[in-house]
Scaffold this motif. Structure first.
Motif, PDB file in Angstrom:
ATOM      1  N   PRO A 251       0.895  -1.222  -0.083  1.00 32.21           N
ATOM      2  CA  PRO A 251       0.221   0.407  -0.200  1.00 32.21           C
ATOM      3  C   PRO A 251       0.942   1.073  -0.231  1.00 32.21           C
ATOM      4  O   PRO A 251       2.055   1.281   0.636  1.00 32.21           O
ATOM      5  CB  PRO A 251      -0.714   0.056   1.315  1.00 32.21           C
ATOM      6  CG  PRO A 251       0.289  -0.856   1.998  1.00 32.21           C
ATOM      7  CD  PRO A 251       0.809  -1.903   1.071  1.00 32.21           C
ATOM      8  N   SER A 252      -0.089   2.269  -0.438  1.00 31.29           N
ATOM      9  CA  SER A 252       0.956   3.608  -0.777  1.00 31.29           C
ATOM     10  C   SER A 252       0.905   4.313   0.425  1.00 31.29           C
ATOM     11  O   SER A 252      -0.142   4.061   1.160  1.00 31.29           O
ATOM     12  CB  SER A 252       0.433   4.365  -2.281  1.00 31.29           C
ATOM     13  OG  SER A 252      -0.902   4.816  -1.678  1.00 31.29           O
ATOM     14  N   ASP A 254      -1.147   6.491   0.723  1.00 31.62           N
ATOM     15  CA  ASP A 254      -2.809   7.715   1.558  1.00 31.62           C
ATOM     16  C   ASP A 254      -3.132   5.650   1.284  1.00 31.62           C
ATOM     17  O   ASP A 254      -4.289   6.149   1.227  1.00 31.62           O
ATOM     18  CB  ASP A 254      -2.883   8.025   0.242  1.00 31.62           C
ATOM     19  CG  ASP A 254      -2.879   7.412  -1.449  1.00 31.62           C
ATOM     20  OD1 ASP A 254      -2.185   6.294  -1.141  1.00 31.62           O
ATOM     21  OD2 ASP A 254      -3.265   7.520  -2.151  1.00 31.62           O
ATOM     22  N   GLN A 255      -2.846   4.867   0.593  1.00 34.46           N
ATOM     23  CA  GLN A 255      -3.973   3.726   0.827  1.00 34.46           C
ATOM     24  C   GLN A 255      -3.472   2.590   2.509  1.00 34.46           C
ATOM     25  O   GLN A 255      -3.669   1.952   2.804  1.00 34.46           O
ATOM     26  CB  GLN A 255      -3.499   2.569  -0.156  1.00 34.46           C
ATOM     27  CG  GLN A 255      -3.612   3.122  -1.436  1.00 34.46           C
ATOM     28  CD  GLN A 255      -2.760   1.977  -2.706  1.00 34.46           C
ATOM     29  OE1 GLN A 255      -1.628   1.562  -2.694  1.00 34.46           O
ATOM     30  NE2 GLN A 255      -3.814   2.607  -3.919  1.00 34.46           N
ATOM     31  N   ALA A 258      -6.975   2.448   4.630  1.00 36.24           N
ATOM     32  CA  ALA A 258      -7.606   1.286   3.885  1.00 36.24           C
ATOM     33  C   ALA A 258      -6.849   0.055   4.597  1.00 36.24           C
ATOM     34  O   ALA A 258      -7.739  -1.133   4.592  1.00 36.24           O
ATOM     35  CB  ALA A 258      -7.576   1.180   2.540  1.00 36.24           C
ATOM     36  N   ALA A 259      -5.750  -0.533   4.287  1.00 30.26           N
ATOM     37  CA  ALA A 259      -4.857  -1.528   4.844  1.00 30.26           C
ATOM     38  C   ALA A 259      -5.300  -2.116   5.667  1.00 30.26           C
ATOM     39  O   ALA A 259      -5.635  -2.550   6.129  1.00 30.26           O
ATOM     40  CB  ALA A 259      -3.713  -1.279   4.165  1.00 30.26           C
TER      41      ALA A 259
END
Length: 411
Positions: A251-252, A254-255, A258-259
């Motif tokens: 995940p980046s 900004d992700q 969510a992860a």
């Protein structure tokens, strides 16, 4: 980043600022870090406030730090005992938030009629009791070595009580930075990340299996054909049937939220029925020391006790099927603090936790020996005159079993 997951520091030093005019407390902080780091993988975080001017939000900043620190060190002196902020807004506040690990270091002799804040608890003397001068060199090091040994033991225990997640290790240098970012974020959110240390490429399968079996969940990366170690960890997780979350890519930044949400959702789906048992360690530990085993026996649920860290506390409130709040001799401020947290947890949408408040009053109270009522949120309120008995909790146990069975659990 502190050693303990989900915490902002490992050790909080509380002191009167007049005791640091010569930099003595700052030197103590440096010594503690140097002595702790070899035992804590170089990650010891010892914090003290060294600001001269205090801003408008100073008190809130200090107490937020205290919420997320496992060990409280009080540098005791006549000036400390005379400081309302140190005694009330730091020491008392830490205890009322559930803080249980307090180390008292007596810097100088106290005045006649004074005593350490917790006389029933252990404290260390850092001065020569013959003439009162401050210790230094080898005599001080010997004492601090004992303090550090106690700190290390406690910090490792707190680490062990965090929910464990196995995050597969990668060797792909292009993917590794973002994957390490996921590990750091999980640590910051209060999860104990396994394995502890770097896996060599030739690590035996049995060692990987041990780490996987110690975790509640493992997280892996899919589609890494050029990384045999990553493939091997995923294959072993599938072989032994452990719960796993497989991500298509690291995940980046900004992700990451969510992860983390995916991890939490997976943990919730796989968790065992549990009870969160909240009580004040300093006031009531001896009265309820047998309760965790009795609750396990009566309900078949895991039992979790309060540990340091606001995120840990909120996590336990969120994922437990039952919450039991006990108060015997704990002060009123502690009870108000805990009830406020329960009110916040009860407001969470979809919350179905069974809740009970169990109060054990002194034998002179004018009431029936045991009284059971239902509160405004349909929680159980159980009052006992005299010493607590697990049998008083039968209505809570019955409601908890019904809740677990309705949810498909096996308690």
């Amino acid at each position: 980043m502190p050693y303990v997951p989900g915490c902002s520091a490992d050790v909080f030093i509380s002191y009167a600022h007049s005791d640091n005019q010569d930099g003595w407390v700052t030197g103590l902080k440096k010594k503690l870090i140097e002595k702790l780091n070899p035992f804590l993988a170089g990650r010891a975080e010892v914090w003290l406030d060294d600001r001269i001017e205090h801003g408008v939000h100073f008190k809130q900043e200090i107490q937020q730090k205290l919420k997320d620190t496992p060990i409280f060190v009080a540098v005791i002196s006549p000036a400390y005992l005379d400081s309302e902020f140190s005694m009330i807004d730091e020491l008392d506040w830490f205890q009322n938030q559930g803080g249980r690990e307090i180390i008292q270091l007596l810097k100088v002799p106290l005045e006649a009629g004074q005593e350490v804040p917790l006389p029933e608890a252990h404290y260390m003397v850092l001065y020569d009791e013959k003439d009162g001068h401050l210790l230094d060199g080898e005599p001080l090091d010997r004492i601090l070595d004992g303090v550090v040994a106690a700190m290390t033991k406690r910090l490792r225990e707190v680490w062990e009580h965090r929910p464990r997640i196995y995050v597969a290790q990668l060797r792909n240098e292009n993917l590794k930075p973002r994957w390490d970012g996921l590990k750091d974020r999980l640590h910051a959110e209060g999860y104990a990340v396994l394995p502890r240390g770097v896996l060599p490429v030739r690590v035996p399968d049995g060692r990987i299996r041990e780490w996987l079996e110690a975790a509640r969940l493992s997280v892996h990366l899919d589609n890494v054909p050029d990384d045999p170690l990553a493939q091997r960890q995923l294959a072993i997780a599938r072989q032994i049937g452990r719960p796993a979350l497989i991500l298509p890519e690291p995940p980046s930044q900004d992700q990451l939220p969510a992860a983390i949400a995916e991890v939490q959702k997976k943990l919730e789906a796989e968790r065992k029925p549990a009870v969160y048992f909240i009580y004040d360690y300093y006031s009531d530990h001896q009265r309820v020391v047998a309760f965790p085993d009795l609750i396990r026996l009566k309900t078949g649920c895991d039992v979790f006790l309060p540990e340091a860290g606001e995120k840990y506390h909120k996590f336990r409130l969120q994922v437990s099927d039952g919450v039991l709040l006990f108060r015997g001799d704990a002060p009123e401020d502690w009870l108000r603090s805990q009830e406020q947290v329960l009110l916040q947890a009860a407001a969470r949408p979809g919350r179905l936790t069974v809740e009970a408040k169990y109060f054990a009053h002194g034998p002179n109270s004018q009431s029936d020996p045991v009284r059971v009522t239902r509160g405004p949120r349909q929680e159980w309120i159980i009052e006992r005159i005299g010493e607590p008995h697990a049998e008083d909790l039968q209505p809570f146990f019955d409601a908890l079993r019904s809740r677990v069975m309705a949810a498909g659990g096996g308690a």
